[in-house]
Enzyme design. Structure first.
Site, mmCIF file in Angstrom:
data_model
loop_
_atom_site.group_PDB
_atom_site.id
_atom_site.type_symbol
_atom_site.label_atom_id
_atom_site.label_comp_id
_atom_site.label_asym_id
_atom_site.label_seq_id
_atom_site.Cartn_x
_atom_site.Cartn_y
_atom_site.Cartn_z
ATOM 1 C CD GLU A 37 -6.448 -18.048 -8.476
ATOM 2 O OE1 GLU A 37 -5.397 -18.134 -7.798
ATOM 3 O OE2 GLU A 37 -6.962 -19.018 -9.045
ATOM 4 C CG ASP A 40 -2.427 -15.329 -1.732
ATOM 5 O OD1 ASP A 40 -2.847 -14.272 -2.272
ATOM 6 O OD2 ASP A 40 -1.437 -15.955 -2.152
ATOM 7 N N GLY A 126 5.628 -19.378 -16.873
ATOM 8 C CA GLY A 126 4.746 -18.342 -17.404
ATOM 9 C C GLY A 126 3.314 -18.798 -17.588
ATOM 10 C CG LEU A 129 0.596 -24.182 -14.016
ATOM 11 C CD1 LEU A 129 0.869 -25.371 -14.923
ATOM 12 C CD2 LEU A 129 -0.748 -24.356 -13.301
ATOM 13 C CB SER A 130 3.586 -21.653 -8.400
ATOM 14 O OG SER A 130 2.521 -20.847 -8.069
ATOM 15 C CB SER A 131 7.919 -22.034 -12.717
ATOM 16 O OG SER A 131 7.753 -20.716 -13.186
ATOM 17 C CB SER A 132 8.902 -17.796 -9.409
ATOM 18 O OG SER A 132 7.557 -17.456 -9.358
ATOM 19 C CG ASP A 176 1.723 -19.057 -5.674
ATOM 20 O OD1 ASP A 176 0.533 -19.343 -5.497
ATOM 21 O OD2 ASP A 176 2.100 -18.166 -6.445
#
Ligand code: GLA
Length: 386
Positions: A37, A40, A126, A129-132, A176
């Site tokens: 975490e 990257d 939100g 989990l990387s929706s964007s 992501d």
């Protein structure tokens, strides 16, 4: 309730909105990070997996140069802009992700066409989990296909990251977007964020990935996130290394007196986390739960004490699940922090232990309901002609 693209209703909705059938569908998944975490953007190592949850976009090329976007999740709203001229932020927050990708594609000199889009997604928003990223990669897939750009998954991932960095103002790393583009079902993806070399690591058959969303509302995430990145870069500079990837604990200790306490702590997390990712990858290959457990516990502790991105709700959830699983599971927070989700690795038969412990202790301690997903891994970006 999101509509499944295999279900005719999604296509019917497209036809109703645009008076013509969709020509194709582009889908890209959300992700859960097993370990690694905030490493990257420090050129380090990460070990995420693509999820079965994904964002799907039906598309059709237009005769003009407009991009028109609707989303099943925001009925009645639409975004419209031209691919000619300057791309600026619009009023729609979700629409801005499409604008961001178009902005970067144009900056790279690609010739783009107009397109009608309809979006659906079942990636929880939100929750870290990387929706964007799923949306950016799916949009990249649409333009890559329609405008014959010949971009690889890695190139689409880099353009998604640039879209976040330069248009959405979030200085995120590549994790992501790269796993959303190139993830493989049944596997985690070890990414070396310096070389972008990846290795798919099979997830043992008897291992379950359980995600528990704290549902704690994430606030000031981007400004805190960007500040952590600045702290890391300053720590690297003080150690005279290009990035924290090249730093060592010895060097950190030798330079400690030149650093602010925050620079020291952020660097300490990153240096130790990189080592944990490599060890966890080996442990995953051996299906070695005790080692995974120690490494994920240490990762969480470091995110709490050194990187300071956890909140009492995610700390509490980790504690609840660690106690419930004992030696037979590995637990830590996952994603960008400041709320969001935790991830548990356990045997299938232990899933019920997580469910009942969370039901019993989380709400009574924090007055929020958690959401539990027994998640399956999925494939990266896919574009299908209909
Ligand atoms: C967010 C960012 C990623 C990564 C994680 C933390 O998800 O988008 O690039 O930095 O946070 O590991």
């Amino acid at each position: 309730m999101p509509v499944d693209f295999r279900n005719d209703q999604f296509n019917d909705k497209f036809e109703q909105l645009y008076k013509a059938p969709a020509q194709g569908i582009s889908s890209a998944p959300g992700r859960v990070n097993l370990i690694g975490e905030f490493t990257d953007y420090n050129n380090g190592f990460v070990l995420p997996c693509a999820l079965e949850f994904d964002t799907r976009i039906l598309f059709r090329k237009r005769d003009d140069n407009h991009v028109i976007v609707h989303s099943l999740h925001y009925p009645g709203e639409r975004d419209k802009f031209s691919v000619d001229g300057e791309i600026r932020q619009g009023d729609s927050q979700w629409g801005n992700y499409i604008r961001a990708v178009v902005y970067v594609l144009k900056r790279q000199g690609h010739l783009l066409c107009g397109v009608d889009l309809l979006i659906d997604s079942n990636v929880p928003q939100g929750s870290g989990l990387s929706s964007s990223a799923a949306l950016e990669i799916a949009v990249g897939g649409v333009f890559n296909h329609l405008c014959q750009l010949n971009l690889s998954g890695e190139m689409i991932a880099l353009l998604g990251q640039e879209a976040e960095n330069d248009f959405m103002n979030c200085q995120c790393g590549i994790m992501d977007q790269l796993v959303s583009a190139n993830g493989q079902k049944g596997h985690a993806l070890l990414i070396d964020c310096q070389s972008l070399i990846t290795e798919s690591v099979a997830i043992p058959e008897d291992l379950s990935i359980v995600i528990v969303n704290s549902n704690y509302p994430r606030k000031l995430v981007d400004s805190e996130y960007n500040q952590r990145r600045i702290d890391c870069e300053q720590a690297a500079e003080k150690m005279s290394v290009t990035s924290l990837r090249d730093a060592t604990i010895e060097k950190l200790h030798a330079t400690r007196s030149m650093m602010s306490i925050n620079e020291y702590k952020r660097a300490h997390h990153v240096i130790t986390e990189n080592i944990r990712v490599i060890k966890a990858t080996q442990a995953l290959k051996r299906n070695d739960m005790p080692t995974l457990r120690d490494l994920m516990t240490a990762s969480h502790q470091s995110l709490k004490d050194d990187f300071e991105v956890t909140v009492p709700e995610t700390d509490g959830l980790v504690e609840i699940c660690q106690t419930a699983l004992g030696k037979s599971g590995a637990v830590r927070m996952t994603g960008g922090g400041f709320g969001g989700a935790i991830v548990c690795l356990c045997r299938h038969s232990d899933i019920t232990k997580i469910k009942s412990a969370v039901e019993k202790h989380y709400f009574s301690r924090f007055n929020i309901q958690a959401t539990i997903y027994v998640s399956k891994t999925g494939d990266g970006l896919q574009v299908t002609v209909l």
